[in-house]
Design an enzyme around this catalytic site. Structure first.
Site, PDB file in Angstrom:
ATOM      1  N   ASP A 172     -28.044  19.895  -4.209  1.00  0.00           N
ATOM      2  CA  ASP A 172     -29.416  19.438  -3.984  1.00  0.00           C
ATOM      3  C   ASP A 172     -29.428  17.933  -4.265  1.00  0.00           C
ATOM      4  OD1 ASP A 172     -29.680  18.966  -6.771  1.00  0.00           O
ATOM      5  OD2 ASP A 172     -30.214  21.062  -7.092  1.00  0.00           O
ATOM      6  N   CYS A 174     -28.431  21.695   6.041  1.00  0.00           N
ATOM      7  CA  CYS A 174     -28.718  21.713   4.611  1.00  0.00           C
ATOM      8  C   CYS A 174     -28.556  20.325   4.014  1.00  0.00           C
ATOM      9  CB  CYS A 174     -27.834  22.728   3.888  1.00  0.00           C
ATOM     10  SG  CYS A 174     -26.105  22.230   3.745  1.00  0.00           S
ATOM     11  N   HIS A 175     -29.009  20.174   2.771  1.00  0.00           N
ATOM     12  CA  HIS A 175     -28.980  18.873   2.101  1.00  0.00           C
ATOM     13  C   HIS A 175     -27.554  18.308   2.030  1.00  0.00           C
ATOM     14  CE1 HIS A 175     -28.445  16.351  -1.533  1.00  0.00           C
ATOM     15  NE2 HIS A 175     -29.564  15.797  -1.110  1.00  0.00           N
ATOM     16  N   ALA A 176     -26.599  19.137   1.629  1.00  0.00           N
ATOM     17  CA  ALA A 176     -25.225  18.660   1.491  1.00  0.00           C
ATOM     18  C   ALA A 176     -24.699  18.098   2.810  1.00  0.00           C
ATOM     19  CB  ALA A 176     -24.318  19.787   1.003  1.00  0.00           C
ATOM     20  N   VAL A 189     -26.698  14.662   3.824  1.00  0.00           N
ATOM     21  CA  VAL A 189     -26.319  13.508   2.998  1.00  0.00           C
ATOM     22  C   VAL A 189     -24.860  13.140   3.244  1.00  0.00           C
ATOM     23  CG1 VAL A 189     -26.048  12.674   0.636  1.00  0.00           C
ATOM     24  CG2 VAL A 189     -28.070  13.999   1.269  1.00  0.00           C
TER      25      VAL A 189
END
Length: 404
Positions: free
Chosen positions: A330, A352-354, A357
């Protein structure tokens, strides 16, 4: 023909057929099957020692029906086509045995009769001392058989070899290109010191260039090959521009993705077009099967030591250049993501966040492996391929020391 036809057309022939079917630029040609060799050598007697067998093959030549088939296939390339006649043994270009330089290759062959004679020379080379010794060294005890590839010659202005992993260090996040002026035989034979271009797979981008000392090149003339001495200013000139090296690496990486393992590729440039004249697995790099697989989330290839973390509170265990392995991440993980060589998670998808980013930071990332935190050993050295969605065991440690 494709890569499943090794027993029919040998390793070289099978790989070239596979490349053509996949849309890569490969010179036109045909294969003389291993069965054609067996039919021609059928009456020579299995008890001959290798030296006498080689001489017997040369003396017997090709069976009449084989000679006729070779001549007919050659004429389809053109009545006076200039071709290369290249051995393609059935144990050649495998994951463990390359047979590099062991069997004959004849270049600049013209005319149907000359092509048939060249094919027979390739057959006989299967019993030459160096080929016999190579088979013994690798424990190849099956009765040897050989196919032959006949390909239209490429009027190479520049040529060379490309490895989609570093064959010396074993690092799989690099592409190494060696390049020379003229025909590529000066590179594979070691006759000149070629240029060496090392590229990071991420990008790809050129990391280093070493300009070789090339005293001469081999070019095609009206009477076949000729040696041309290079003046000092041309000898010191780079063979490839940065853009050309990058484009070659892209082609190499596309071939590697197609096969799923690092490749040893021979290439040639003529009239602005890049031709692939051979590919085979790099026999000196052991990548093995993926330890875990998941969803490709952020492209790039990187190696590092696994650091399995339960939460960002474990950051003290994480070193710069480690591979972050976690159940899921997260926003609290961002400081570690910035320092990571790559990111691997059990859960999540490409949105997803991973994944997001990691893409922003240009860090290779594989998500949704379901079992990375339990399957990957803390401290193990792995290679993460973010485009393929795989994590494999690396063959050499990354430069950063292990984290205590």
């Amino acid at each position: 023909m494709d890569k499943s036809d090794v027993g029919v057309v040998g390793g070289k022939g099978a790989n070239l057929g596979e490349l053509m079917a996949a849309g890569f630029r490969v010179p036109d040609g045909f294969a003389v099957t291993a069965d054609a060799f067996r039919r021609s050598a059928d009456d020579l007697g299995p008890d001959l020692d290798p030296e006498r067998m080689g001489k017997a093959v040369l003396a017997a030549g090709a069976a009449p029906e084989v000679r006729a088939a070779i001549a007919a296939a050659y004429r389809e390339l053109g009545e006076d086509a200039l071709v290369a006649v290249r051995s393609s043994a059935t144990a050649e270009d495998s994951a463990t045995t390359s047979f590099a330089g062991m069997n004959r290759t004849l270049t600049n062959v013209r005319g149907a009769d000359a092509v048939v004679d060249a094919v027979v020379e390739c057959w006989a080379s299967l019993f030459a001392p160096r080929s016999v010794a190579y088979r013994d060294e690798h424990g190849l005890t099956d009765e040897p058989a050989i196919a032959v590839v006949v390909q239209r010659m490429v009027q190479s202005e520049r040529s060379g070899v490309m490895f989609t992993a570093d064959p010396v260090t074993g690092h799989t996040d690099r592409v190494v290109v060696e390049a020379a002026f003229g025909l590529g035989e000066v590179v594979v034979s070691g006759a000149v010191e070629p240029d060496t271009y090392v590229l990071a797979k991420a990008g790809p981008t050129v990391e280093s260039v070493r300009v070789g000392a090339q005293t001469h090149k081999i070019a095609l003339g009206a009477d076949g090959e000729r040696r041309i001495d290079l003046p000092a200013d041309e000898s010191a000139r780079r063979v490839l521009t940065e853009a050309e090296a990058v484009e070659l690496a892209r082609t190499g990486l596309a071939i590697e993705r197609h096969y799923g393992v690092p490749q040893d590729i021979e290439w040639a440039i003529a009239d602005g077009a890049t031709w692939i004249v051979q590919t085979r697995p790099i026999t000196t790099v052991d990548t093995g099967e993926p330890l875990v697989s998941g969803l490709a989330a952020s492209p790039g290839v990187a190696a590092g030591r696994v650091r399995v973390l339960a939460s960002p509170a474990d950051a003290h265990r994480f070193g710069d250049g480690d591979v972050l392995v976690a159940r899921m991440t997260d926003p609290d993980w961002v400081p570690l993501l910035r320092r990571a060589a790559a990111v691997v998670t059990d859960e999540g998808g490409s949105t997803c966040h991973a994944a997001i980013v990691a893409r922003e930071l240009r860090v290779p990332c594989v998500v949704g492996t379901r079992r990375a935190t339990t399957a990957l050993r803390d401290g193990a050295v792995v290679t993460v391929d973010g485009a393929a969605g795989t994590v494999t065991a690396a063959t050499a440690p990354p430069p950063n020391p292990p984290c205590a």
